[in-house]
Scaffold this motif. Structure first.
Motif, PDB file in Angstrom:
ATOM      1  N   ALA A   1      30.703 -35.467 130.679  1.00 43.97           N
ATOM      2  CA  ALA A   1      29.493 -35.800 129.918  1.00 43.97           C
ATOM      3  C   ALA A   1      29.840 -36.883 128.906  1.00 43.97           C
ATOM      4  CB  ALA A   1      28.957 -34.565 129.212  1.00 43.97           C
ATOM      5  N   ARG A   2      28.997 -37.914 128.842  1.00 38.35           N
ATOM      6  CA  ARG A   2      29.172 -38.975 127.850  1.00 38.35           C
ATOM      7  C   ARG A   2      27.841 -39.204 127.164  1.00 38.35           C
ATOM      8  NH1 ARG A   2      32.861 -41.658 131.619  1.00 38.35           N
ATOM      9  NH2 ARG A   2      34.922 -41.119 130.889  1.00 38.35           N
ATOM     10  N   GLY A   3      27.884 -39.358 125.854  1.00 37.25           N
ATOM     11  CA  GLY A   3      26.674 -39.593 125.088  1.00 37.25           C
ATOM     12  C   GLY A   3      26.951 -39.583 123.610  1.00 37.25           C
ATOM     13  N   PRO A   4      25.905 -39.666 122.815  1.00 38.85           N
ATOM     14  CA  PRO A   4      26.070 -39.683 121.360  1.00 38.85           C
ATOM     15  C   PRO A   4      26.707 -38.399 120.846  1.00 38.85           C
ATOM     16  CG  PRO A   4      23.818 -40.260 122.000  1.00 38.85           C
ATOM     17  CD  PRO A   4      24.513 -39.788 123.226  1.00 38.85           C
ATOM     18  N   ALA A   5      27.461 -38.529 119.767  1.00 41.35           N
ATOM     19  CA  ALA A   5      28.104 -37.367 119.152  1.00 41.35           C
ATOM     20  C   ALA A   5      27.050 -36.347 118.733  1.00 41.35           C
ATOM     21  CB  ALA A   5      28.924 -37.811 117.939  1.00 41.35           C
ATOM     22  N   GLY A   6      27.322 -35.098 119.016  1.00 42.23           N
ATOM     23  CA  GLY A   6      26.421 -34.015 118.623  1.00 42.23           C
ATOM     24  C   GLY A   6      25.226 -33.810 119.526  1.00 42.23           C
ATOM     25  N   ALA A   7      25.100 -34.617 120.585  1.00 41.39           N
ATOM     26  CA  ALA A   7      23.937 -34.510 121.467  1.00 41.39           C
ATOM     27  C   ALA A   7      23.973 -33.238 122.312  1.00 41.39           C
ATOM     28  CB  ALA A   7      23.833 -35.737 122.373  1.00 41.39           C
ATOM     29  N   ILE A   8      25.171 -32.743 122.603  1.00 46.88           N
ATOM     30  CA  ILE A   8      25.291 -31.525 123.406  1.00 46.88           C
ATOM     31  C   ILE A   8      25.495 -30.349 122.455  1.00 46.88           C
ATOM     32  CG2 ILE A   8      26.585 -30.303 125.179  1.00 46.88           C
ATOM     33  CD1 ILE A   8      27.313 -32.974 126.393  1.00 46.88           C
ATOM     34  N   THR A   9      24.493 -29.511 122.380  1.00 44.76           N
ATOM     35  CA  THR A   9      24.557 -28.314 121.540  1.00 44.76           C
ATOM     36  C   THR A   9      25.419 -27.259 122.241  1.00 44.76           C
ATOM     37  OG1 THR A   9      22.637 -27.303 122.573  1.00 44.76           O
ATOM     38  CG2 THR A   9      22.219 -28.765 120.684  1.00 44.76           C
ATOM     39  N   PRO A  10      25.864 -26.238 121.513  1.00 43.21           N
ATOM     40  CA  PRO A  10      26.620 -25.158 122.167  1.00 43.21           C
ATOM     41  C   PRO A  10      25.828 -24.506 123.310  1.00 43.21           C
ATOM     42  CG  PRO A  10      26.905 -25.023 119.801  1.00 43.21           C
ATOM     43  CD  PRO A  10      25.856 -26.078 120.057  1.00 43.21           C
ATOM     44  N   ASP A  11      24.519 -24.330 123.135  1.00 41.90           N
ATOM     45  CA  ASP A  11      23.695 -23.746 124.203  1.00 41.90           C
ATOM     46  C   ASP A  11      23.675 -24.645 125.437  1.00 41.90           C
ATOM     47  OD1 ASP A  11      23.121 -21.539 122.670  1.00 41.90           O
ATOM     48  OD2 ASP A  11      21.146 -22.284 122.029  1.00 41.90           O
ATOM     49  N   LEU A  12      23.521 -25.957 125.226  1.00 42.99           N
ATOM     50  CA  LEU A  12      23.531 -26.883 126.366  1.00 42.99           C
ATOM     51  C   LEU A  12      24.897 -26.892 127.041  1.00 42.99           C
ATOM     52  CD1 LEU A  12      21.471 -29.929 125.071  1.00 42.99           C
ATOM     53  CD2 LEU A  12      20.880 -28.399 126.950  1.00 42.99           C
ATOM     54  N   SER A  13      25.956 -26.824 126.267  1.00 39.28           N
ATOM     55  CA  SER A  13      27.302 -26.786 126.832  1.00 39.28           C
ATOM     56  C   SER A  13      27.479 -25.566 127.737  1.00 39.28           C
ATOM     57  CB  SER A  13      28.331 -26.764 125.704  1.00 39.28           C
ATOM     58  OG  SER A  13      29.625 -26.714 126.230  1.00 39.28           O
ATOM     59  N   GLU A  14      27.011 -24.431 127.285  1.00 41.20           N
ATOM     60  CA  GLU A  14      27.085 -23.211 128.101  1.00 41.20           C
ATOM     61  C   GLU A  14      26.260 -23.348 129.377  1.00 41.20           C
ATOM     62  OE1 GLU A  14      29.045 -20.490 127.917  1.00 41.20           O
ATOM     63  OE2 GLU A  14      30.002 -21.662 126.330  1.00 41.20           O
ATOM     64  N   GLU A  15      25.083 -23.958 129.259  1.00 42.44           N
ATOM     65  CA  GLU A  15      24.224 -24.141 130.434  1.00 42.44           C
ATOM     66  C   GLU A  15      24.874 -25.089 131.438  1.00 42.44           C
ATOM     67  OE1 GLU A  15      20.982 -23.092 132.654  1.00 42.44           O
ATOM     68  OE2 GLU A  15      21.571 -22.269 130.723  1.00 42.44           O
ATOM     69  N   ILE A  16      25.523 -26.136 130.946  1.00 40.37           N
ATOM     70  CA  ILE A  16      26.237 -27.072 131.830  1.00 40.37           C
ATOM     71  C   ILE A  16      27.350 -26.334 132.566  1.00 40.37           C
ATOM     72  CG2 ILE A  16      27.769 -29.082 131.878  1.00 40.37           C
ATOM     73  CD1 ILE A  16      26.088 -30.180 129.489  1.00 40.37           C
ATOM     74  N   LYS A  17      28.115 -25.518 131.860  1.00 38.91           N
ATOM     75  CA  LYS A  17      29.193 -24.746 132.485  1.00 38.91           C
ATOM     76  C   LYS A  17      28.640 -23.790 133.536  1.00 38.91           C
ATOM     77  CE  LYS A  17      32.191 -24.952 128.476  1.00 38.91           C
ATOM     78  NZ  LYS A  17      32.673 -24.233 127.295  1.00 38.91           N
ATOM     79  N   ARG A  18      27.516 -23.145 133.201  1.00 37.18           N
ATOM     80  CA  ARG A  18      26.921 -22.177 134.119  1.00 37.18           C
ATOM     81  C   ARG A  18      26.454 -22.850 135.413  1.00 37.18           C
ATOM     82  NH1 ARG A  18      22.412 -19.854 135.552  1.00 37.18           N
ATOM     83  NH2 ARG A  18      20.934 -20.986 134.286  1.00 37.18           N
ATOM     84  N   GLN A  19      25.955 -24.072 135.298  1.00 34.00           N
ATOM     85  CA  GLN A  19      25.391 -24.769 136.465  1.00 34.00           C
ATOM     86  C   GLN A  19      26.324 -25.852 137.017  1.00 34.00           C
ATOM     87  OE1 GLN A  19      21.275 -25.888 136.467  1.00 34.00           O
ATOM     88  NE2 GLN A  19      20.868 -24.675 134.633  1.00 34.00           N
TER      89      GLN A  19
END
Length: 126
Positions: free
Chosen positions: A26-44
């Motif tokens: 994942a590449r993007g602005p700092a802080g753009a990926i919240t902990p919830d989004l990070s977990e969802e990315i890992k799950r999927q």
């Protein structure tokens, strides 16, 4: 969250997911990926890897909505003014946006040109 919704959410935050070998990056602005989004990315992760491998190379149609609006403004000659970017001043923001978008679309150093477009978007918004 359905995979398509997750990808749209990430795109809206300026985050781009890519496949490097068998890794999801994942590449993007700092802080753009919240902990919830990070977990969802890992799950999927497995589904995201398949989707991104199928999608192939970036195209102008895959730009996040804010950047698509920026490119359309540049194409309509609405950005014919200097742009103050972190890397320096460009004499014609519209020409810079169109050149960056074209290089992104053909896959030439896409990550860098995507970041260039985000910087131009910020300059346009100011």
């Amino acid at each position: 969250m359905v995979t398509r919704e997750l990808l749209r959410e990430l795109e809206g935050r300026g985050v781009r997911l890519m496949v490097e070998g068998d890794r999801l990056v994942a590449r993007g602005p700092a802080g753009a990926i919240t902990p919830d989004l990070s977990e969802e990315i890992k799950r999927q992760k497995a589904v995201l890897l398949r989707e991104l491998q199928r999608a192939g190379r970036p195209s102008i149609h895959s730009l996040p909505e804010p950047l698509a609006r920026l490119v359309h403004a540049a194409a309509g000659d609405h950005l014919n003014r200097p742009g103050f970017l972190p890397a320096g001043i460009v004499p014609n923001l519209g020409a810079y946006v169109l050149a960056s978008a074209a290089l992104y679309a053909v896959g030439t150093d896409s990550d860098r040109h995507l970041l260039d477009l985000w910087a131009a978007h910020k300059a346009w918004a100011n």
